[in-house]
Design a protein around this motif. Structure first.
Motif, PDB file in Angstrom:
ATOM      1  N   LEU A  48      -7.614  37.665  20.323  1.00  0.00           N
ATOM      2  CA  LEU A  48      -8.132  38.658  19.383  1.00  0.00           C
ATOM      3  C   LEU A  48      -7.378  39.966  19.507  1.00  0.00           C
ATOM      4  N   LEU A  49      -7.025  40.543  18.362  1.00  0.00           N
ATOM      5  CA  LEU A  49      -6.378  41.852  18.304  1.00  0.00           C
ATOM      6  C   LEU A  49      -7.347  42.843  17.674  1.00  0.00           C
ATOM      7  N   LEU A  50      -7.711  43.873  18.432  1.00  0.00           N
ATOM      8  CA  LEU A  50      -8.590  44.932  17.944  1.00  0.00           C
ATOM      9  C   LEU A  50      -7.720  46.137  17.613  1.00  0.00           C
ATOM     10  N   GLU A  51      -7.681  46.482  16.334  1.00  0.00           N
ATOM     11  CA  GLU A  51      -6.784  47.550  15.892  1.00  0.00           C
ATOM     12  C   GLU A  51      -7.585  48.623  15.175  1.00  0.00           C
ATOM     13  N   ASP A  52      -7.530  49.842  15.709  1.00  0.00           N
ATOM     14  CA  ASP A  52      -8.238  50.956  15.075  1.00  0.00           C
ATOM     15  C   ASP A  52      -7.872  52.238  15.799  1.00  0.00           C
ATOM     16  N   VAL A  53      -8.393  53.331  15.290  1.00  0.00           N
ATOM     17  CA  VAL A  53      -8.125  54.643  15.886  1.00  0.00           C
ATOM     18  C   VAL A  53      -8.857  54.749  17.220  1.00  0.00           C
ATOM     19  N   PRO A  54      -8.464  55.690  18.076  1.00  0.00           N
ATOM     20  CA  PRO A  54      -9.117  55.823  19.380  1.00  0.00           C
ATOM     21  C   PRO A  54     -10.588  56.198  19.262  1.00  0.00           C
ATOM     22  N   GLY A  55     -11.374  55.702  20.218  1.00  0.00           N
ATOM     23  CA  GLY A  55     -12.740  56.157  20.352  1.00  0.00           C
ATOM     24  C   GLY A  55     -13.791  55.429  19.545  1.00  0.00           C
ATOM     25  N   VAL A  56     -13.457  54.289  18.945  1.00  0.00           N
ATOM     26  CA  VAL A  56     -14.450  53.590  18.125  1.00  0.00           C
ATOM     27  C   VAL A  56     -15.030  52.360  18.824  1.00  0.00           C
ATOM     28  N   GLY A  57     -14.668  52.143  20.086  1.00  0.00           N
ATOM     29  CA  GLY A  57     -15.312  51.090  20.851  1.00  0.00           C
ATOM     30  C   GLY A  57     -14.508  49.825  21.039  1.00  0.00           C
ATOM     31  N   LYS A  58     -13.183  49.874  20.850  1.00  0.00           N
ATOM     32  CA  LYS A  58     -12.366  48.664  21.001  1.00  0.00           C
ATOM     33  C   LYS A  58     -12.418  48.148  22.437  1.00  0.00           C
ATOM     34  N   THR A  59     -12.110  49.027  23.378  1.00  0.00           N
ATOM     35  CA  THR A  59     -12.096  48.628  24.780  1.00  0.00           C
ATOM     36  C   THR A  59     -13.499  48.271  25.261  1.00  0.00           C
ATOM     37  N   MET A  60     -14.493  48.983  24.780  1.00  0.00           N
ATOM     38  CA  MET A  60     -15.866  48.722  25.193  1.00  0.00           C
ATOM     39  C   MET A  60     -16.314  47.332  24.756  1.00  0.00           C
ATOM     40  N   LEU A  61     -15.921  46.910  23.561  1.00  0.00           N
ATOM     41  CA  LEU A  61     -16.264  45.570  23.092  1.00  0.00           C
ATOM     42  C   LEU A  61     -15.646  44.504  23.994  1.00  0.00           C
ATOM     43  N   ALA A  62     -14.372  44.673  24.316  1.00  0.00           N
ATOM     44  CA  ALA A  62     -13.701  43.709  25.172  1.00  0.00           C
ATOM     45  C   ALA A  62     -14.336  43.666  26.560  1.00  0.00           C
ATOM     46  N   LYS A  63     -14.657  44.828  27.116  1.00  0.00           N
ATOM     47  CA  LYS A  63     -15.284  44.877  28.433  1.00  0.00           C
ATOM     48  C   LYS A  63     -16.665  44.223  28.421  1.00  0.00           C
ATOM     49  N   ALA A  64     -17.439  44.504  27.370  1.00  0.00           N
ATOM     50  CA  ALA A  64     -18.792  43.953  27.285  1.00  0.00           C
ATOM     51  C   ALA A  64     -18.759  42.440  27.175  1.00  0.00           C
ATOM     52  N   LEU A  65     -17.828  41.910  26.394  1.00  0.00           N
ATOM     53  CA  LEU A  65     -17.717  40.459  26.259  1.00  0.00           C
ATOM     54  C   LEU A  65     -17.343  39.825  27.592  1.00  0.00           C
ATOM     55  N   GLY A  66     -16.397  40.458  28.294  1.00  0.00           N
ATOM     56  CA  GLY A  66     -15.997  39.929  29.585  1.00  0.00           C
ATOM     57  C   GLY A  66     -17.108  39.982  30.615  1.00  0.00           C
ATOM     58  N   LYS A  67     -17.930  41.030  30.581  1.00  0.00           N
ATOM     59  CA  LYS A  67     -18.993  41.164  31.568  1.00  0.00           C
ATOM     60  C   LYS A  67     -20.172  40.253  31.255  1.00  0.00           C
ATOM     61  N   ALA A  68     -20.359  39.900  29.985  1.00  0.00           N
ATOM     62  CA  ALA A  68     -21.470  39.016  29.606  1.00  0.00           C
ATOM     63  C   ALA A  68     -21.227  37.582  30.060  1.00  0.00           C
ATOM     64  N   ILE A  69     -19.987  37.264  30.421  1.00  0.00           N
ATOM     65  CA  ILE A  69     -19.631  35.918  30.871  1.00  0.00           C
ATOM     66  C   ILE A  69     -19.210  36.001  32.333  1.00  0.00           C
ATOM     67  N   ASP A  70     -19.827  35.175  33.164  1.00  0.00           N
ATOM     68  CA  ASP A  70     -19.531  35.183  34.600  1.00  0.00           C
ATOM     69  C   ASP A  70     -18.223  34.432  34.852  1.00  0.00           C
ATOM     70  N   CYS A  71     -17.114  35.125  34.667  1.00  0.00           N
ATOM     71  CA  CYS A  71     -15.791  34.531  34.893  1.00  0.00           C
ATOM     72  C   CYS A  71     -14.834  35.657  35.274  1.00  0.00           C
ATOM     73  N   LYS A  72     -13.603  35.297  35.598  1.00  0.00           N
ATOM     74  CA  LYS A  72     -12.632  36.295  36.027  1.00  0.00           C
ATOM     75  C   LYS A  72     -12.111  37.087  34.825  1.00  0.00           C
ATOM     76  N   VAL A  73     -12.181  38.402  34.927  1.00  0.00           N
ATOM     77  CA  VAL A  73     -11.723  39.294  33.860  1.00  0.00           C
ATOM     78  C   VAL A  73     -10.721  40.274  34.454  1.00  0.00           C
ATOM     79  N   ASN A  74      -9.546  40.371  33.850  1.00  0.00           N
ATOM     80  CA  ASN A  74      -8.535  41.347  34.274  1.00  0.00           C
ATOM     81  C   ASN A  74      -8.229  42.297  33.141  1.00  0.00           C
ATOM     82  N   ARG A  75      -7.984  43.531  33.509  1.00  0.00           N
ATOM     83  CA  ARG A  75      -7.564  44.527  32.523  1.00  0.00           C
ATOM     84  C   ARG A  75      -6.141  44.951  32.830  1.00  0.00           C
ATOM     85  N   VAL A  76      -5.299  44.911  31.811  1.00  0.00           N
ATOM     86  CA  VAL A  76      -3.914  45.359  31.933  1.00  0.00           C
ATOM     87  C   VAL A  76      -3.742  46.572  31.026  1.00  0.00           C
ATOM     88  N   GLN A  77      -3.495  47.722  31.623  1.00  0.00           N
ATOM     89  CA  GLN A  77      -3.284  48.938  30.841  1.00  0.00           C
ATOM     90  C   GLN A  77      -1.804  49.027  30.485  1.00  0.00           C
TER      91      GLN A  77
END
Length: 306
Positions: A32-61
């Motif tokens: 999935l590619l989330l494309e939008d201006v800063p501050g509208v919740g793109k990263t938060m959506l990805a983090k929330a999805l990863g945390k809702a599932i008990d599996c390994k989640v990595n973030r690459v900045q």
């Protein structure tokens, strides 16, 4: 998947459409590619999805100085064993959040191509399989902003869907102020399922029935993007396959074991729009690719529902 949706909605207010698309892409084994201006919740959506599932989640900045080996991994000489050992990079996880992917150089962006397409990493003549399930959720700001590198077409084509978050409705933004003002709601989000369950659901989605008439309908919708004068680059054959897989996942989430023309119409824009290029005439007329894709869908006769 309803429990995952409900869990993510405790963090992301008023964005059920974006959440459902993310779940569809996950069950369809896409990215999935989330494309939008800063501050509208793109990263938060990805983090929330990863945390809702008990599996390994990595973030690459992603940054301009990020190296390809930071993503895939690198072999390091171990003096104790007198042998090289492969140290896994950030791509080795079930859910990989690639934050601001278009801030990295094209060479670094390309390091993800093999992993996203073949679900493996090759290094020093050895192939390493990635875990299952595996999904990349990448965020990016619009390419007009400073310090970014446009994603090449080959990289964009690896993403099953692209969505924009958009600004929240007034009531949703007020609720966000109340719930996020004191502490991050991510702190209270608990896993509601695990990676093994998701893998089972992924396998189940592949059994969703697709009638021959619907297969032809998907091919004709994608083919319409190649013949319209409004686009100078139509969707690739990979697009047909990705659209079919996404439709199966949407049908499963909707509680059906078969897909319908409505599934195709609902997913045509998020699956196809980022893979095509508007013609010069369309750009001058200020027609968006989303509008053009919609016209292509309407131009194809709907199969007989009987």
């Amino acid at each position: 998947m309803g429990r995952v949706r409900d869990a993510v909605e405790t963090v992301i207010e008023g964005k059920r459409g974006a959440i459902d698309t993310a779940l569809v892409v996950m069950l369809a084994e896409g990215h999935l590619l989330l494309e939008d201006v800063p501050g509208v919740g793109k990263t938060m959506l990805a983090k929330a999805l990863g945390k809702a599932i008990d599996c390994k989640v990595n973030r690459v900045q992603f940054t301009p100085d990020l190296l390809p080996t930071d993503i895939t991994g690198v072999s390091i000489y171990n003096q104790a064993t007198r042998a090289f050992e492969f140290k896994q990079g950030g791509i080795f996880a079930n859910i990989v959040l690639g934050d601001e992917i278009n801030r990295a150089s094209p060479k670094t962006q390309s390091a993800m191509l093999e992993a996203m397409e073949e679900r493996q990493v090759s290094a020093d003549g050895t192939t390493y399989k990635l875990p299952s399930p595996f999904m990349v959720i990448a965020t990016q700001n619009p390419i007009e902003m400073e310090g970014t590198y446009p994603l090449p077409e080959a990289q964009r084509d690896r993403f099953m869907a692209r969505i924009e978050m958009g600004y929240p409705a007034e009531e949703a933004e007020i609720e966000m102020l109340r719930s996020h003002g004191g502490r991050s709601p991510l702190a209270d989000l608990k896993p509601v399922t695990d990676g093994q369950t998701i893998s089972g659901l992924v396998r189940a989605v592949t059994t969703v029935y697709v009638a021959p008439a619907l297969e032809r309908y998907i091919v004709r919708v994608v083919g319409a993007t190649r013949t319209t004068r409004d686009l100078r680059l139509g969707a690739s054959p990979r697009s047909s396959l990705q659209l079919l897989r996404a439709c199966r996942a949407l049908a499963a989430i909707s509680g059906r074991d078969y897909i319908t023309p409505d599934d195709v119409a609902a997913l045509a824009v998020p699956v196809l729009a980022h893979r095509v290029l508007a013609s010069t005439e369309s750009q001058l007329a200020q027609r968006s690719v989303e509008d053009i894709i919609g016209s292509c869908v309407r131009s194809v006769p709907i199969p007989d529902r009987s």
